[in-house]
Design an enzyme around this catalytic site. Structure first.
Site, mmCIF file in Angstrom:
data_model
loop_
_atom_site.group_PDB
_atom_site.id
_atom_site.type_symbol
_atom_site.label_atom_id
_atom_site.label_comp_id
_atom_site.label_asym_id
_atom_site.label_seq_id
_atom_site.Cartn_x
_atom_site.Cartn_y
_atom_site.Cartn_z
ATOM 1 N N ASP B 85 52.370 35.106 42.174
ATOM 2 C CA ASP B 85 50.990 35.278 42.609
ATOM 3 C C ASP B 85 50.882 36.064 43.912
ATOM 4 O OD1 ASP B 85 49.182 34.264 40.630
ATOM 5 O OD2 ASP B 85 50.147 32.340 40.920
ATOM 6 N N GLU B 116 44.021 35.539 41.769
ATOM 7 C CA GLU B 116 45.442 35.315 42.069
ATOM 8 C C GLU B 116 45.597 34.794 43.495
ATOM 9 O OE1 GLU B 116 47.268 35.442 39.579
ATOM 10 O OE2 GLU B 116 46.993 37.218 38.333
ATOM 11 N N HIS B 119 45.160 31.200 43.481
ATOM 12 C CA HIS B 119 46.389 30.525 43.026
ATOM 13 C C HIS B 119 47.384 30.395 44.186
ATOM 14 C CE1 HIS B 119 45.406 32.273 38.768
ATOM 15 N NE2 HIS B 119 44.470 31.482 39.233
ATOM 16 N N TYR B 123 49.102 26.912 45.954
ATOM 17 C CA TYR B 123 50.509 26.521 46.161
ATOM 18 C C TYR B 123 50.688 25.982 47.572
ATOM 19 C CZ TYR B 123 50.947 29.323 41.969
ATOM 20 O OH TYR B 123 50.757 29.842 40.718
ATOM 21 N N GLU B 205 52.258 38.369 32.893
ATOM 22 C CA GLU B 205 51.187 37.404 32.590
ATOM 23 C C GLU B 205 51.457 36.679 31.272
ATOM 24 O OE1 GLU B 205 48.623 36.820 34.603
ATOM 25 O OE2 GLU B 205 48.326 38.591 35.855
ATOM 26 N N ASP B 238 43.254 30.734 33.991
ATOM 27 C CA ASP B 238 42.984 32.054 34.585
ATOM 28 C C ASP B 238 43.997 33.083 34.092
ATOM 29 O OD1 ASP B 238 40.931 30.959 36.052
ATOM 30 O OD2 ASP B 238 42.103 30.717 37.886
ATOM 31 N N GLU B 239 45.277 32.696 34.066
ATOM 32 C CA GLU B 239 46.318 33.653 33.677
ATOM 33 C C GLU B 239 46.120 34.136 32.244
ATOM 34 O OE1 GLU B 239 47.795 34.980 35.870
ATOM 35 O OE2 GLU B 239 48.065 33.542 37.472
ATOM 36 N N HIS B 242 43.728 36.870 32.411
ATOM 37 C CA HIS B 242 44.324 38.094 32.950
ATOM 38 C C HIS B 242 45.166 38.787 31.884
ATOM 39 C CE1 HIS B 242 44.143 35.791 37.023
ATOM 40 N NE2 HIS B 242 42.961 36.088 36.547
#
Lengths: 87, 376
Positions: B85, B116, B119, B123, B205, B238-239, B242
């Protein structure tokens, strides 16, 4: 006009789907115990892609994934005629 | 040709290719050449979430109780995802925005990159909760050899495209010497680099996230690290979106629905694109090996994880016109699906079980028949 269509899967299983019930093709396949692939069930991940070898489908939700010619996304369509699919 | 932040020429964005046409001037979305990108933007915005909304405080207790090998799996995955990310939070912007030519795609790229960064922030949110000082974890990302190997593969195609675009924008087409090395810059070369870059992002992705997703959800299956798993579910959703966008771009090229030259390039570089994907799959399998080198975890081992990578790679490769290269046709980790179903992602209590919760949504169209059941 009748909304009940025959769906032939992998040339062997056959099921009938009533398109007016609002169930997607994916749900119909699951109810028939066929364990189709799926992830998002929402038309964007493309995991439920199946080959549509004959017939037509109607999309009840607008799919976001690219639908290559000869494919359909089971999670957001219903049969629009008798269809044959391969998964 | 140098880049202008506002192209003063009159251009018709409906006639522009996705990339390497005239640069975008007016950000207008009333008309779209490829409407799917506008739909992706709307969908992505409806998915908006903040990491702080998810309570991860119980995870600290769970983490302390994990075995050493499980801790290694959990932390290594977080490091790898942080790397992914970090790259994805900036690279689409830097590499693609200078060359994009239609407004809906330009805005999609910005929306995509922005998510991203959410994201990446999550983390930090997870790690800050687990460690008093998470510096050691972050610092290891640039030292750890296993992560380094992946960082190279992920960033090289971006870096190459960025470098050539810069040369093209400052010097134009031609042969240019930089630091003693000759570089041939022409439109065909640039488009080839773009094609390879998008294929590499697509592979990223498509498969690179899924080994860590599987581990996270395997912990969640045992009711462990559930805060973390809630966040990863949102990230996975989300990924997926994408991934759709890169698949769309590749397919639009392949079917000649955009730049006709890109269709030629897609055919010319088919083998190379395939290789990019196969390398990503191979690296993910090696990553699975690295994760389980100190021992596996309940419910998951290296073999199952590799099978899952193959299963998901088959699906992803078919989506962009390759034949499925692996035998694994059934899902070896069926429980993964329930974490990937978009409708099951819980964003906030009032939004549970719905895909996109629109604030203050009302139905402004009322017909006489809607009131048919009323009696006075």
């Amino acid at each position: 006009m009748s909304q009940v269509f025959k769906v032939k899967v992998n040339g062997q299983h056959q099921l009938t789907v009533d398109a007016s019930q609002g169930n997607t093709l994916l749900e119909a396949l699951e109810q028939a115990g066929l364990e189709p692939h799926y992830h998002c069930r929402n038309g964007f991940c493309g995991a439920c892609r199946v080959q549509l070898t004959s017939g037509d489908v109607t999309y009840i939700n607008d799919p976001l994934a690219f639908i290559r010619p000869g494919d359909c996304l089971a999670c957001c369509c219903v049969p629009a005629s008798d269809i044959e699919i391969n998964q | 040709m140098s880049y202008s932040t506002f192209n003063k020429n009159q251009i018709n964005p409906l006639k522009e290719p996705m990339f390497f046409g005239n640069s975008v001037n007016v950000a207008r979305y009333d008309q779209q050449k490829h409407s799917v990108f506008e739909k992706l933007i709307e969908k992505q915005i409806s998915f908006f979430w903040r990491p702080e909304e998810v309570d991860v405080s119980r995870d600290r207790v769970d983490f302390q109780a994990l075995t050493e090998s499980e801790k290694h799996i959990f932390i290594s995955n977080l490091k790898y995802q942080t790397l992914l990310d970090s790259v994805q939070g900036r690279s689409p912007n830097i590499a693609l925005l200078p060359i994009v030519s239609i407004p809906e795609l330009e805005t999609w790229i910005e929306t995509w990159s922005f998510f991203e960064t959410i994201h990446s922030r999550s983390y930090t949110h997870i790690l800050r909760n687990l460690f008093t000082d998470p510096s050691e974890v972050f610092e290891d990302i640039v030292i750890n050899e296993e992560i380094q190997k992946r960082a190279n593969d992920i960033s090289q195609y971006y870096d190459d495209l960025i470098f050539y675009t810069q040369l093209w924008q400052t010097h134009g087409e031609g042969e240019w010497e930089v630091d003693g090395e000759m570089h041939t810059v022409n439109m065909r070369e640039l488009k080839k680099k773009l094609f390879l870059c998008i294929n590499s992002v697509n592979a990223l992705e498509a498969v690179r996230f899924y080994v860590s997703f599987a581990c996270t959800f395997a912990f969640a299956e045992r009711d462990l690290m559930e805060g973390n798993s809630k966040i990863i579910r949102l990230i996975a959703r989300d990924e997926n979106l994408h991934l759709v966008s890169t698949q769309q771009i590749i397919n639009l090229w392949q079917y000649g629905q955009d730049d006709p030259e890109m269709k030629e390039i897609a055919e010319e570089l088919r083998e190379e694109a395939l290789q990019i994907f196969m390398n990503a799959v191979e690296q993910e399998k090696q990553w699975a090996h690295y994760l389980f080198r100190n021992g596996s975890m309940i419910g998951l081992n290296e073999e199952m994880l590799c099978q899952y990578v193959e299963y998901i790679a088959n699906m992803r490769m078919e989506a962009i016109g390759f034949d499925a290269p692996f035998k694994q046709r059934s899902n070896p980790l069926p429980w993964m699906n329930k974490y990937l179903v978009s409708d099951n992602v819980q964003v906030a209590p009032q939004e549970a079980e719905i895909t996109s919760y629109l604030v203050g949504q009302i139905d402004s169209e009322v017909s006489a028949s809607d009131l048919g059941d009323f009696e006075l």
